[in-house]
Design a protein around this motif. Sequence first.
Motif, PDB file in Angstrom:
ATOM      1  N   THR A  57       0.853  -1.187   0.000  1.00  0.00           N
ATOM      2  CA  THR A  57       0.000   0.000   0.000  1.00  0.00           C
ATOM      3  C   THR A  57       0.887   1.234   0.000  1.00  0.00           C
ATOM      4  N   GLU A  58       0.371   2.307  -0.530  1.00  0.00           N
ATOM      5  CA  GLU A  58       1.146   3.542  -0.629  1.00  0.00           C
ATOM      6  C   GLU A  58       1.522   4.083   0.753  1.00  0.00           C
ATOM      7  N   ASN A 215      -3.218   1.760  -5.294  1.00  0.00           N
ATOM      8  CA  ASN A 215      -3.574   3.155  -5.538  1.00  0.00           C
ATOM      9  C   ASN A 215      -2.601   4.075  -4.820  1.00  0.00           C
ATOM     10  N   ASP A 216      -2.103   5.068  -5.542  1.00  0.00           N
ATOM     11  CA  ASP A 216      -1.184   6.011  -4.915  1.00  0.00           C
ATOM     12  C   ASP A 216      -1.973   7.080  -4.149  1.00  0.00           C
ATOM     13  N   LYS A 217      -1.272   8.094  -3.633  1.00  0.00           N
ATOM     14  CA  LYS A 217      -1.938   9.106  -2.804  1.00  0.00           C
ATOM     15  C   LYS A 217      -2.919   9.968  -3.592  1.00  0.00           C
ATOM     16  N   LYS A 222      -1.443   2.160  -9.728  1.00  0.00           N
ATOM     17  CA  LYS A 222      -0.049   1.915 -10.075  1.00  0.00           C
ATOM     18  C   LYS A 222       0.208   0.410 -10.043  1.00  0.00           C
TER      19      LYS A 222
END
Length: 659
Positions: A57-58, A215-217, A222
Amino acid sequence: MNKYLLLFLFFSLVSNAQKYEMGKVSKAELLEKQHPLDSTAIAAFLFKKARTYFYYTENKGFVSETEFEIKIKIYSKEGLKWANYEVPYYVGWNELNKDNVYFSEAVTYNLENDEIKKTKLNSEGILKVNLNEYWSKKTITMPNVKVGSVFEFKYKIISENISKLPDFEFQDYIPVNYAKFTSEIPVNYQYKTMLRGYLQVEHTSKDENFSQSFNDKYNQTKFLNYLLRKQNYILKNVPKLEEESFIDNIENYRSKLENELELIVFPETEPRKFSETWDDIAKNIYANEKFKDELNERNYFEKDLKINVSDTLSNENKIKSILKYVKLRMKWDGFYGYFPKNGVKEAYQERTGNIAEINFILISMLNHARFNANPVLLSTRRNGTAPFPSRDGFNYVIAAVDIDGKQLLLDATDANSAINILPIHCLNGIGRLIRQNGTSEEIQLNPSFLSKNTTMIQGKLESNGSFKGKLRTSKTDYLAFDFRDDFAGLSVESYVEKLEKDYNNLVISEYKLENENAVDKPIVESFSFVEANSCEFIGSKMLFNPLLFLTKSINPLKAETRKLPIDFIFPQSDKTIINITIPAGFEVEYLPKSIIMATPDNGAVYKFSIQSEKNKIQITTSLDLNSIFFDPQEYQDIKKIFNTVAEKNTEKIILKKIE
């Protein structure tokens, strides 16, 4: 039917039976009355599986999840307890280290009117309990479980702390038909894997490319590509874990798998080492404020110490006095641990505390009295031994004090302890002494000296077969400690009653006990006795056992073979000297032969000596266990000695009437 078709059907059935899947229970499983490989089994795992995998996770980076699948069959009423299933989990030193456990798909299957009935678990059947500040547990109680039921469930352990993965136990106290552990971990995370137990585990490993989306911020999808290492560990037809006599802790020998993070390696970065040594852990524990600051507190006892411990005493007697004072003042609350719970000041005022609080008070007093005293971390026998260094590998702390080039070990939590006589639960291999300057060293906890039990009997055999005499027994060190623990709370009358019963209705009088409370002296027992029926009469002959009412006719090592080591806890010697005056008008016809036996390395030595002169017989017997541990390969040697002890105990002395 064509024989090839029969073979095809047979192998198809075997293949289907070995899928070990959730949600599929057959009538045959529900009708099964006993385990096919263990008729004594009260229940069995039809399978237990676990899969550990990582996901990214991001915000948190890699997180580990371990999914367990369990299916259990109940064979008897005693097996119903397995319907309550507990999962302990670590809640950590801080919020970042907390694990979580989630149960799902819990179903009980029963056969009713030839139909399979399913009962699902609702949320009321799940209970959470906080065990202490670091551990909790969740328990499920499966619904509608009866003799014959099969039930299954899943649970998941989610952890942001990937330094240690959940353990997987192949073996349990009931048989396990099939056990499988799978790990799917990026190769960048290198774990130290420890397989415990004596069973051979099937292991396969392969690496393959893997891609994961996240999922990025900005909530954009991604992809992360990495090399994944897949490993499988499989055991089939696992026998139940069974207690054996003379074992330290059965959990040390359970077939299980443990993983600890050793190294993180990414390209173009310096490898990050995670694996700690026992020395590292000891230093970190000492550096913790709950340990260091509490150990250095001294202003709460200074006045009492001055009143109760005289400066005129020798160094050793001063240490004894400090130990005695702490034991008399403090009461152990039953809690283990190497961190104080409420603090040493409060514990001292309340006169009760946990292990750390009581022994911290002892260490502080010794240092205040100008001795060099330090804490020793250890794992109790019940806590077992750790396969690699971890904070959970310790659960107890005692004191070590240096005097005249010797190191003395002390524990003030047990009223019957003494210098170098620790409570039995502390005798578990190696401890670690830690000093304020950050250095540490290993300390041998198990004693090397022999604890001795010496019994002397002087008696006269009457022509009617009764035996009258006096007995005196001396017990030293750990045998004295054991006696004091066993005797605690019993009146002399109750204890004598017990002795008379143990010694086959012996009549005891003039019982005397010396040094009951003088823990640094031997326990001494003495009494007069009458044994009414010590002899067997055949015609004009009298037959009796050489050790009379002390006869031990049963070998405690009964199994044909042994898979686990033998542990006698501490070296010990049992010696008996018996002097018998035979009745007038009789003479010795037969005496058992004297014998000396020993294991190849003299770890165990047995001596039996018997001789007669005129109307006197003297028997001297001794069993010295000079070693504490014996490997399974030595089992037959030690068993042979114990067999011989039982045989010599029951061989008969024969007297005949003089014509």
